[in-house]
Design a protein around this motif. Structure first.
Motif, PDB file in Angstrom:
ATOM      1  N   GLN A 242       0.832  -1.143   0.211  1.00  0.00           N
ATOM      2  CA  GLN A 242      -0.002   0.068   0.096  1.00  0.00           C
ATOM      3  C   GLN A 242       0.636   1.193   0.225  1.00  0.00           C
ATOM      4  O   GLN A 242       0.623   2.206  -0.672  1.00  0.00           O
ATOM      5  N   ILE A 243       2.076   1.163   0.574  1.00  0.00           N
ATOM      6  CA  ILE A 243       2.763   2.294   0.788  1.00  0.00           C
ATOM      7  C   ILE A 243       3.439   2.540  -0.628  1.00  0.00           C
ATOM      8  O   ILE A 243       3.463   3.688  -0.951  1.00  0.00           O
ATOM      9  N   ILE A 244       3.968   1.381  -1.356  1.00  0.00           N
ATOM     10  CA  ILE A 244       4.608   1.537  -2.593  1.00  0.00           C
ATOM     11  C   ILE A 244       3.433   2.023  -3.748  1.00  0.00           C
ATOM     12  O   ILE A 244       3.845   2.919  -4.336  1.00  0.00           O
ATOM     13  N   GLN A 245       2.445   1.837  -3.549  1.00  0.00           N
ATOM     14  CA  GLN A 245       1.208   2.105  -4.345  1.00  0.00           C
ATOM     15  C   GLN A 245       0.789   3.657  -4.369  1.00  0.00           C
ATOM     16  O   GLN A 245       0.562   4.407  -5.170  1.00  0.00           O
ATOM     17  N   ASP A 246       0.515   3.978  -3.031  1.00  0.00           N
ATOM     18  CA  ASP A 246       0.459   5.526  -2.538  1.00  0.00           C
ATOM     19  C   ASP A 246       1.604   6.383  -2.696  1.00  0.00           C
ATOM     20  O   ASP A 246       1.127   7.508  -2.610  1.00  0.00           O
ATOM     21  N   LYS A 247       2.850   5.872  -2.906  1.00  0.00           N
ATOM     22  CA  LYS A 247       4.231   6.686  -2.833  1.00  0.00           C
ATOM     23  C   LYS A 247       4.005   7.448  -1.732  1.00  0.00           C
ATOM     24  O   LYS A 247       4.411   8.824  -1.440  1.00  0.00           O
ATOM     25  N   VAL A 248       3.665   6.804  -0.509  1.00  0.00           N
ATOM     26  CA  VAL A 248       3.651   7.576   0.951  1.00  0.00           C
ATOM     27  C   VAL A 248       4.938   7.322   1.573  1.00  0.00           C
ATOM     28  O   VAL A 248       5.117   6.096   1.950  1.00  0.00           O
ATOM     29  N   LEU A 249       5.750   8.292   2.076  1.00  0.00           N
ATOM     30  CA  LEU A 249       6.870   7.882   2.714  1.00  0.00           C
ATOM     31  C   LEU A 249       6.686   7.314   4.062  1.00  0.00           C
ATOM     32  O   LEU A 249       6.008   8.069   4.961  1.00  0.00           O
ATOM     33  N   PRO A 250       7.248   5.981   4.570  1.00  0.00           N
ATOM     34  CA  PRO A 250       6.967   5.351   5.756  1.00  0.00           C
ATOM     35  C   PRO A 250       7.502   5.988   7.094  1.00  0.00           C
ATOM     36  O   PRO A 250       8.493   6.608   6.676  1.00  0.00           O
ATOM     37  N   VAL A 251       7.026   5.989   8.006  1.00  0.00           N
ATOM     38  CA  VAL A 251       7.597   6.457   9.309  1.00  0.00           C
ATOM     39  C   VAL A 251       8.912   5.509   9.562  1.00  0.00           C
ATOM     40  O   VAL A 251       8.565   4.498   9.457  1.00  0.00           O
ATOM     41  N   ASN A 252       9.914   5.989  10.106  1.00  0.00           N
ATOM     42  CA  ASN A 252      11.208   5.471  10.104  1.00  0.00           C
ATOM     43  C   ASN A 252      10.903   4.738  11.605  1.00  0.00           C
ATOM     44  O   ASN A 252      10.304   5.090  12.334  1.00  0.00           O
ATOM     45  N   THR A 253      11.442   3.348  11.402  1.00  0.00           N
ATOM     46  CA  THR A 253      11.470   2.593  12.556  1.00  0.00           C
ATOM     47  C   THR A 253      12.931   2.666  13.262  1.00  0.00           C
ATOM     48  O   THR A 253      13.673   2.120  12.438  1.00  0.00           O
ATOM     49  N   PRO A 254      13.271   2.810  14.500  1.00  0.00           N
ATOM     50  CA  PRO A 254      14.789   2.888  14.882  1.00  0.00           C
ATOM     51  C   PRO A 254      15.152   1.601  14.639  1.00  0.00           C
ATOM     52  O   PRO A 254      14.498   0.404  15.032  1.00  0.00           O
ATOM     53  N   LYS A 255      16.438   1.418  14.308  1.00  0.00           N
ATOM     54  CA  LYS A 255      16.947   0.179  14.128  1.00  0.00           C
ATOM     55  C   LYS A 255      17.459  -0.371  15.535  1.00  0.00           C
ATOM     56  O   LYS A 255      18.140   0.528  16.516  1.00  0.00           O
ATOM     57  N   LYS A 256      17.505  -1.596  16.043  1.00  0.00           N
ATOM     58  CA  LYS A 256      17.886  -2.199  17.148  1.00  0.00           C
ATOM     59  C   LYS A 256      19.264  -2.963  17.023  1.00  0.00           C
ATOM     60  O   LYS A 256      19.712  -3.582  16.185  1.00  0.00           O
ATOM     61  N   LYS A 257      19.801  -2.767  18.154  1.00  0.00           N
ATOM     62  CA  LYS A 257      21.377  -3.358  18.236  1.00  0.00           C
ATOM     63  C   LYS A 257      21.195  -4.982  18.347  1.00  0.00           C
ATOM     64  O   LYS A 257      20.349  -5.400  19.153  1.00  0.00           O
ATOM     65  N   LYS A 258      22.221  -5.816  17.856  1.00  0.00           N
ATOM     66  CA  LYS A 258      22.321  -6.955  17.832  1.00  0.00           C
ATOM     67  C   LYS A 258      22.639  -7.330  19.384  1.00  0.00           C
ATOM     68  O   LYS A 258      23.331  -6.709  20.133  1.00  0.00           O
ATOM     69  N   ASN A 259      22.092  -8.549  19.812  1.00  0.00           N
ATOM     70  CA  ASN A 259      22.331  -9.183  21.054  1.00  0.00           C
ATOM     71  C   ASN A 259      23.936  -9.668  21.251  1.00  0.00           C
ATOM     72  O   ASN A 259      23.856 -10.950  20.591  1.00  0.00           O
ATOM     73  N   ILE A 260      24.798  -8.920  21.188  1.00  0.00           N
ATOM     74  CA  ILE A 260      25.999  -9.334  21.255  1.00  0.00           C
ATOM     75  C   ILE A 260      26.413 -10.580  22.068  1.00  0.00           C
ATOM     76  O   ILE A 260      27.194 -11.231  21.858  1.00  0.00           O
ATOM     77  N   VAL A 261      26.075 -10.302  23.262  1.00  0.00           N
ATOM     78  CA  VAL A 261      26.315 -11.378  24.427  1.00  0.00           C
ATOM     79  C   VAL A 261      25.915 -12.892  23.976  1.00  0.00           C
ATOM     80  O   VAL A 261      26.549 -13.612  23.768  1.00  0.00           O
ATOM     81  N   LEU A 262      24.681 -12.888  23.374  1.00  0.00           N
ATOM     82  CA  LEU A 262      23.884 -14.165  22.982  1.00  0.00           C
ATOM     83  C   LEU A 262      24.678 -14.567  21.855  1.00  0.00           C
ATOM     84  O   LEU A 262      24.958 -15.987  21.871  1.00  0.00           O
ATOM     85  N   LEU A 263      24.899 -13.738  20.857  1.00  0.00           N
ATOM     86  CA  LEU A 263      25.575 -14.210  19.700  1.00  0.00           C
ATOM     87  C   LEU A 263      27.104 -14.606  19.961  1.00  0.00           C
ATOM     88  O   LEU A 263      27.589 -15.686  19.252  1.00  0.00           O
TER      89      LEU A 263
END
Length: 346
Positions: A242-263
């Motif tokens: 729907q975003i692609i069709q309407d050409k409406v800029l989506p709201v930015n979602t903050p990127k999360k950091k990887k869980n370095i300890v588990l990795l």
């Protein structure tokens, strides 16, 4: 015996995919007929894991066509045959090889004629771009050939959209959308095969463009960059399209950091299979096959390595409980990382 092996292998692969994927979202499974001839038609963004995701997320025992090159190894060919894979030959395999497709097509007619299910990727090749490419007529040849051979057989075409949040990256979110079944017989006009094929092809193309994220080629780079920058959830297919069709800029979602300890814990506890994968990954020429090879090595090497370590613990400590607890801890550690890790866009 072969049927039992099929379901055991299918269960093992399904379990492996669950551990390999952050989330597998299945929508529209009720659209798959429980009985009768079914031809699944899917887009093809990510190598051999595409048919595995589809085949393990439907109750139907499914045969599928894949490119012949992957059958060169006899052991691999045996395993692929066991889970229902069949080779399809292309011009790049050699002109002489194309004649082998006649036997494969006849086998497809009989699979559908036996009221079983078959999976085909009508784009003809894989490509990780978020675009449904023009479909070839190969699948219409199988459909109409089956109708010619079994004229009273209804054939249900089920379009399947596959969307990855970040293909070739572990772990990944996946969306599988099973669309409404199309009755192929309604399109068959023996007096005008070309028109029948084109109309059927067009309807399947339209369905696939709705069932997976589809960015028109003319605006691909710009739109794809905007969606990636916004870190959009591509597995929410309807919203994204729907975003692609309407050409409406989506709201930015903050990127999360990887869980370095588990990795770090997973890598330390799995250092040998991890090292083997990192070495082997350098030889993967096509990015669409990264997930295929990583998944194959993961479901073989990691359980074997944990079992070997558990056996060593048992021999050193002479305590089966410690060995079992270590093995379970290793498996659960991988599962915990897979399910809690971030899956940012590409």
């Amino acid at each position: 015996m072969k049927t039992l092996l099929y379901y055991l292998v299918k269960l093992y692969i399904k379990t492996g995919l669950y551990f390999y994927s952050k989330k597998i979202r299945v929508i529209g499974s009720e659209n798959v007929p429980k009985k009768g001839a079914v031809l699944f038609l899917a887009n093809h963004p990510n190598g051999l894991v595409d048919p595995l995701f589809i085949a393990t997320n439907t109750s139907r025992k499914t045969f599928f066509l894949v490119r012949a090159a992957v059958f060169k190894n006899k052991i691999v060919a045996f395993l692929f045959d066991l889970i229902g894979m069949m080779p399809i030959y292309r011009i790049r395999d050699g002109i002489k090889e194309l004649s082998k497709n006649d036997a494969i097509f006849n086998k497809c007619y009989d699979i559908l004629g036996s009221k079983k299910s078959l999976l085909i990727f009508p784009e003809g090749s894989h490509n990780r771009k978020r675009t449904v490419r023009p479909l070839s007529k190969g699948f219409t040849r199988i459909v109409f050939g089956t109708i010619d051979k079994y004229p009273n057989l209804p054939i249900h075409l089920v379009p399947v959209g596959i969307t990855y949040q970040n293909s070739s990256t572990y772990p990944c979110k996946i969306a599988l959308h099973y669309g409404n079944a199309i009755i192929a017989n309604d399109y068959y006009n023996k007096e005008n095969i070309n028109q029948s094929a084109n109309q059927l092809k067009s309807n399947v193309q339209d369905a696939l463009e709705r069932l997976c994220v589809h960015i028109p080629t003319s605006e691909y780079e710009h739109t794809n960059n905007l969606l990636n920058t916004a870190n959009i959830d591509f597995t929410n297919v309807e919203y994204t399209n729907q975003i692609i069709q309407d050409k409406v800029l989506p709201v930015n979602t903050p990127k999360k950091k990887k869980n370095i300890v588990l990795l770090s814990l997973v890598i330390i506890n799995s250092f040998i299979p991890y090292f083997l994968w990192k070495t082997a990954s350098k030889k993967v020429d096509e990015i669409e096959f990264v997930d295929t090879f990583r998944f194959a090595m993961t479901i073989v090497l990691f359980p074997l390595f944990y079992a070997l370590q558990a056996f060593i613990i048992y021999r050193v400590m002479n305590n089966i409980s410690y060995a079992v607890l270590y093995f379970l801890f290793s498996i659960l550690l991988v599962l915990l990382y897979t399910k809690t890790s971030t899956t940012n866009s590409e």
